[in-house]
Design a protein around this motif. Structure first.
Motif, PDB file in Angstrom:
ATOM      1  N   ALA A   1       0.825  -1.210   0.000  1.00 28.02           N
ATOM      2  CA  ALA A   1       0.000   0.000   0.000  1.00 28.02           C
ATOM      3  C   ALA A   1       0.863   1.265   0.000  1.00 28.02           C
ATOM      4  CB  ALA A   1      -0.924  -0.001   1.211  1.00 28.02           C
ATOM      5  N   ARG A   2       2.004   1.208   0.678  1.00 26.92           N
ATOM      6  CA  ARG A   2       2.871   2.387   0.777  1.00 26.92           C
ATOM      7  C   ARG A   2       3.689   2.648  -0.479  1.00 26.92           C
ATOM      8  NH1 ARG A   2       4.129   0.089   5.801  1.00 26.92           N
ATOM      9  NH2 ARG A   2       6.135  -0.629   4.971  1.00 26.92           N
ATOM     10  N   HIS A   3       3.926   1.628  -1.272  1.00 27.73           N
ATOM     11  CA  HIS A   3       4.811   1.763  -2.426  1.00 27.73           C
ATOM     12  C   HIS A   3       4.038   1.681  -3.738  1.00 27.73           C
ATOM     13  CE1 HIS A   3       7.600   0.567   0.783  1.00 27.73           C
ATOM     14  NE2 HIS A   3       8.552   1.133   0.062  1.00 27.73           N
ATOM     15  N   GLN A   4       4.401   2.549  -4.653  1.00 30.99           N
ATOM     16  CA  GLN A   4       3.782   2.535  -5.968  1.00 30.99           C
ATOM     17  C   GLN A   4       4.542   1.619  -6.931  1.00 30.99           C
ATOM     18  OE1 GLN A   4       0.904   3.839  -6.468  1.00 30.99           O
ATOM     19  NE2 GLN A   4       0.738   3.326  -8.641  1.00 30.99           N
ATOM     20  N   ILE A   5       5.862   1.529  -6.728  1.00 33.86           N
ATOM     21  CA  ILE A   5       6.706   0.736  -7.619  1.00 33.86           C
ATOM     22  C   ILE A   5       7.186  -0.513  -6.881  1.00 33.86           C
ATOM     23  CG2 ILE A   5       8.787   0.707  -9.035  1.00 33.86           C
ATOM     24  CD1 ILE A   5       8.577   3.750  -9.217  1.00 33.86           C
ATOM     25  N   ILE A   6       6.916  -1.665  -7.465  1.00 36.89           N
ATOM     26  CA  ILE A   6       7.259  -2.944  -6.838  1.00 36.89           C
ATOM     27  C   ILE A   6       8.089  -3.775  -7.818  1.00 36.89           C
ATOM     28  CG2 ILE A   6       6.364  -5.062  -5.779  1.00 36.89           C
ATOM     29  CD1 ILE A   6       3.711  -3.491  -5.330  1.00 36.89           C
ATOM     30  N   HIS A   7       9.208  -4.277  -7.337  1.00 35.01           N
ATOM     31  CA  HIS A   7      10.021  -5.190  -8.137  1.00 35.01           C
ATOM     32  C   HIS A   7       9.886  -6.597  -7.553  1.00 35.01           C
ATOM     33  CE1 HIS A   7      11.788  -1.453  -9.614  1.00 35.01           C
ATOM     34  NE2 HIS A   7      12.281  -2.162 -10.610  1.00 35.01           N
ATOM     35  N   VAL A   8       9.524  -7.536  -8.403  1.00 39.57           N
ATOM     36  CA  VAL A   8       9.391  -8.927  -7.991  1.00 39.57           C
ATOM     37  C   VAL A   8      10.573  -9.709  -8.567  1.00 39.57           C
ATOM     38  CG1 VAL A   8       7.974 -11.009  -8.078  1.00 39.57           C
ATOM     39  CG2 VAL A   8       6.882  -8.764  -7.921  1.00 39.57           C
TER      40      VAL A   8
ATOM     41  N   ASP B   1      16.099 -13.102 -13.799  1.00 39.07           N
ATOM     42  CA  ASP B   1      17.387 -13.790 -13.753  1.00 39.07           C
ATOM     43  C   ASP B   1      18.301 -13.071 -12.773  1.00 39.07           C
ATOM     44  OD1 ASP B   1      19.475 -12.024 -15.441  1.00 39.07           O
ATOM     45  OD2 ASP B   1      17.490 -11.921 -16.389  1.00 39.07           O
ATOM     46  N   THR B   2      19.238 -13.816 -12.198  1.00 38.16           N
ATOM     47  CA  THR B   2      20.079 -13.264 -11.126  1.00 38.16           C
ATOM     48  C   THR B   2      20.988 -12.149 -11.621  1.00 38.16           C
ATOM     49  OG1 THR B   2      21.608 -15.121 -11.484  1.00 38.16           O
ATOM     50  CG2 THR B   2      20.021 -15.325  -9.693  1.00 38.16           C
ATOM     51  N   ASN B   3      21.444 -12.218 -12.871  1.00 41.10           N
ATOM     52  CA  ASN B   3      22.291 -11.137 -13.394  1.00 41.10           C
ATOM     53  C   ASN B   3      21.542  -9.809 -13.392  1.00 41.10           C
ATOM     54  OD1 ASN B   3      24.528 -12.758 -13.853  1.00 41.10           O
ATOM     55  ND2 ASN B   3      23.912 -13.283 -15.938  1.00 41.10           N
ATOM     56  N   SER B   4      20.293  -9.843 -13.810  1.00 40.92           N
ATOM     57  CA  SER B   4      19.473  -8.616 -13.806  1.00 40.92           C
ATOM     58  C   SER B   4      19.204  -8.150 -12.385  1.00 40.92           C
ATOM     59  CB  SER B   4      18.148  -8.865 -14.536  1.00 40.92           C
ATOM     60  OG  SER B   4      18.366  -9.164 -15.892  1.00 40.92           O
ATOM     61  N   MET B   5      18.995  -9.107 -11.461  1.00 36.90           N
ATOM     62  CA  MET B   5      18.781  -8.737 -10.060  1.00 36.90           C
ATOM     63  C   MET B   5      19.996  -8.008  -9.500  1.00 36.90           C
ATOM     64  SD  MET B   5      17.049 -12.275  -8.658  1.00 36.90           S
ATOM     65  CE  MET B   5      15.787 -13.087  -9.641  1.00 36.90           C
ATOM     66  N   MET B   6      21.186  -8.496  -9.838  1.00 37.12           N
ATOM     67  CA  MET B   6      22.408  -7.867  -9.354  1.00 37.12           C
ATOM     68  C   MET B   6      22.575  -6.478  -9.944  1.00 37.12           C
ATOM     69  SD  MET B   6      24.887 -11.236  -9.361  1.00 37.12           S
ATOM     70  CE  MET B   6      26.253 -10.462  -8.502  1.00 37.12           C
ATOM     71  N   MET B   7      22.101  -6.283 -11.168  1.00 36.73           N
ATOM     72  CA  MET B   7      22.152  -4.958 -11.784  1.00 36.73           C
ATOM     73  C   MET B   7      21.145  -4.017 -11.135  1.00 36.73           C
ATOM     74  SD  MET B   7      21.361  -3.882 -15.733  1.00 36.73           S
ATOM     75  CE  MET B   7      19.598  -4.172 -15.516  1.00 36.73           C
ATOM     76  N   TYR B   8      19.929  -4.514 -10.911  1.00 40.43           N
ATOM     77  CA  TYR B   8      18.872  -3.693 -10.333  1.00 40.43           C
ATOM     78  C   TYR B   8      19.183  -3.259  -8.906  1.00 40.43           C
ATOM     79  CZ  TYR B   8      15.109  -3.784 -13.818  1.00 40.43           C
ATOM     80  OH  TYR B   8      14.326  -3.568 -14.926  1.00 40.43           O
ATOM     81  N   GLN B   9      19.895  -4.092  -8.149  1.00 43.50           N
ATOM     82  CA  GLN B   9      20.108  -3.787  -6.738  1.00 43.50           C
ATOM     83  C   GLN B   9      20.787  -2.439  -6.515  1.00 43.50           C
ATOM     84  OE1 GLN B   9      22.812  -6.485  -4.730  1.00 43.50           O
ATOM     85  NE2 GLN B   9      24.221  -6.527  -6.462  1.00 43.50           N
TER      86      GLN B   9
ATOM     87  N   ILE C   1      20.409   0.282  -8.418  1.00 43.28           N
ATOM     88  CA  ILE C   1      19.617   1.445  -8.836  1.00 43.28           C
ATOM     89  C   ILE C   1      18.321   1.593  -8.032  1.00 43.28           C
ATOM     90  CG2 ILE C   1      20.571   1.404 -11.165  1.00 43.28           C
ATOM     91  CD1 ILE C   1      18.036   0.067 -12.141  1.00 43.28           C
ATOM     92  N   LEU C   2      17.984   0.577  -7.246  1.00 39.16           N
ATOM     93  CA  LEU C   2      16.779   0.670  -6.433  1.00 39.16           C
ATOM     94  C   LEU C   2      17.014   1.567  -5.219  1.00 39.16           C
ATOM     95  CD1 LEU C   2      15.532  -3.032  -6.485  1.00 39.16           C
ATOM     96  CD2 LEU C   2      14.762  -1.132  -7.900  1.00 39.16           C
ATOM     97  N   THR C   3      15.957   2.235  -4.775  1.00 35.99           N
ATOM     98  CA  THR C   3      16.018   3.107  -3.606  1.00 35.99           C
ATOM     99  C   THR C   3      14.919   2.722  -2.632  1.00 35.99           C
ATOM    100  OG1 THR C   3      14.469   4.793  -4.429  1.00 35.99           O
ATOM    101  CG2 THR C   3      16.775   4.956  -5.164  1.00 35.99           C
TER     102      THR C   3
ATOM    103  N   LYS D   1      20.573  -9.265   0.931  1.00 36.85           N
ATOM    104  CA  LYS D   1      21.386  -8.677   2.004  1.00 36.85           C
ATOM    105  C   LYS D   1      21.773  -7.246   1.662  1.00 36.85           C
ATOM    106  CE  LYS D   1      25.573  -9.427   4.744  1.00 36.85           C
ATOM    107  NZ  LYS D   1      26.752 -10.323   4.957  1.00 36.85           N
ATOM    108  N   ASN D   2      22.156  -7.021   0.416  1.00 41.99           N
ATOM    109  CA  ASN D   2      22.538  -5.680  -0.029  1.00 41.99           C
ATOM    110  C   ASN D   2      21.360  -4.717   0.049  1.00 41.99           C
ATOM    111  OD1 ASN D   2      22.482  -3.709  -2.552  1.00 41.99           O
ATOM    112  ND2 ASN D   2      24.635  -3.979  -1.998  1.00 41.99           N
ATOM    113  N   LEU D   3      20.200  -5.160  -0.402  1.00 40.49           N
ATOM    114  CA  LEU D   3      19.024  -4.285  -0.428  1.00 40.49           C
ATOM    115  C   LEU D   3      18.590  -3.879   0.977  1.00 40.49           C
ATOM    116  CD1 LEU D   3      16.937  -6.095  -3.205  1.00 40.49           C
ATOM    117  CD2 LEU D   3      18.126  -3.908  -3.416  1.00 40.49           C
ATOM    118  N   THR D   4      18.465  -4.853   1.866  1.00 43.01           N
ATOM    119  CA  THR D   4      17.992  -4.534   3.215  1.00 43.01           C
ATOM    120  C   THR D   4      19.015  -3.709   3.995  1.00 43.01           C
ATOM    121  OG1 THR D   4      18.798  -6.701   3.988  1.00 43.01           O
ATOM    122  CG2 THR D   4      16.467  -6.532   3.383  1.00 43.01           C
TER     123      THR D   4
END
Length: 267
Positions: free
Chosen positions: A118-125, A154-162, A164-166, A188-191
């Motif tokens: 509810a708090r977030h408009q943008i969600i990455h799964v 895929d994990t490569n994309s996840m590592m790239m996205y980590q 740029i996410l805020t 671990k990096n995201l949290t």
């Protein structure tokens, strides 16, 4: 675990890739429909240790020899040989999943995740394989409610996205077995950067669970995903059902307002 209608032939098949030569000897004994014996007698007849028999039982998803012998005796008494399943057996597997779900789903975690949605408009799964397919269902459902959902497969994309996410982003990780080491590093990096990251898994001991903001446990297939009898994304889809239902029931006014503002654009 409910044992009714479990087929030991299929239990052996899904675990076969993990079998040692000793495991194969034990499996062959039961597949040959030999007499029921105590663990000590089995060890002597098969030529293995009692500890090997116990490990074998756990490897096929059972707790001990008693459970294996219960299933084995049922099939000895049956006119049908092992590895034959009817729709009644499949129905029992569904029932087992529902029973597991009742015991492992945590309502407080569901509440926590739906509030985050509810708090977030943008969600990455984040999810790979069958989990990514379940992610597509999440995207379809919550996208209809005005959320922007991106599925990263895929994990490569996840590592790239980590990088740029805020904190404006919400991350939901789908992993039934929770064993992907690269995903664990990403979580671990995201949290550590304050990004809310929730995990849906059947593995409460997963390294991903150690680092996630919170973990929603769902049912485990106990190997049915290896045999293909039950679609492997089903436990995650069931968890998503609960999230969606709870979100809709607790955010009716927000959803109604969003639908009314979007209606003119759909005409």
């Amino acid at each position: 675990m409910v044992l009714m209608n479990k087929d030991i032939g299929l239990l052996f098949e899904y675990a076969r890739s993990k079998f040692t030569a000793t495991d194969n000897k034990i499996a062959d004994y039961f597949l040959a429909r030999q007499p029921v014996k105590t663990i000590e007698e089995l060890a002597v007849d098969i030529g293995v240790s009692t500890a090997s028999i116990t490990r074998f039982c756990r490897k096929i998803g059972l707790n001990n020899l008693k459970e294996l012998l219960f299933l084995y005796q049922e099939q000895l008494d049956s006119k049908n040989p092992p590895a034959r399943r009817g729709h009644e057996s499949l129905h029992q597997d569904y029932f087992d999943l529902l029973q597991q779900l009742d015991t492992c789903l945590d309502e407080t975690v569901i509440e926590q995740i739906t509030k985050a949605i509810a708090r977030h408009q943008i969600i990455h799964v984040f999810g790979t394989g069958f989990s990514a397919l379940a992610g597509g269902d999440f995207k379809f459902r919550f996208g209809r409610l005005g959320k922007f959902v991106e599925v990263v497969q895929d994990t490569n994309s996840m590592m790239m996205y980590q990088d740029i996410l805020t904190t404006e982003n919400l991350v939901i990780v789908l992993s039934l077995n929770g064993l992907n080491a690269d995903m664990a590093k990403v979580v671990k990096n995201l949290t550590s950067r304050g990004i809310e990251t929730y995990l849906i898994t059947a593995n409460g001991k997963s390294k991903l669970a150690q680092h996630a903001t919170a973990t929603l446990l769902t049912a485990s297939l106990h190997g049915e995903e290896r045999t293909g009898m039950i679609t492997a994304q089903l436990p995650i889809l069931m968890a998503i059902d609960h999230l969606y239902s709870h979100y809709v029931s607790t955010n009716r006014d927000t959803i109604r307002n969003w639908v009314s503002t979007e209606a003119p654009f759909g005409e």
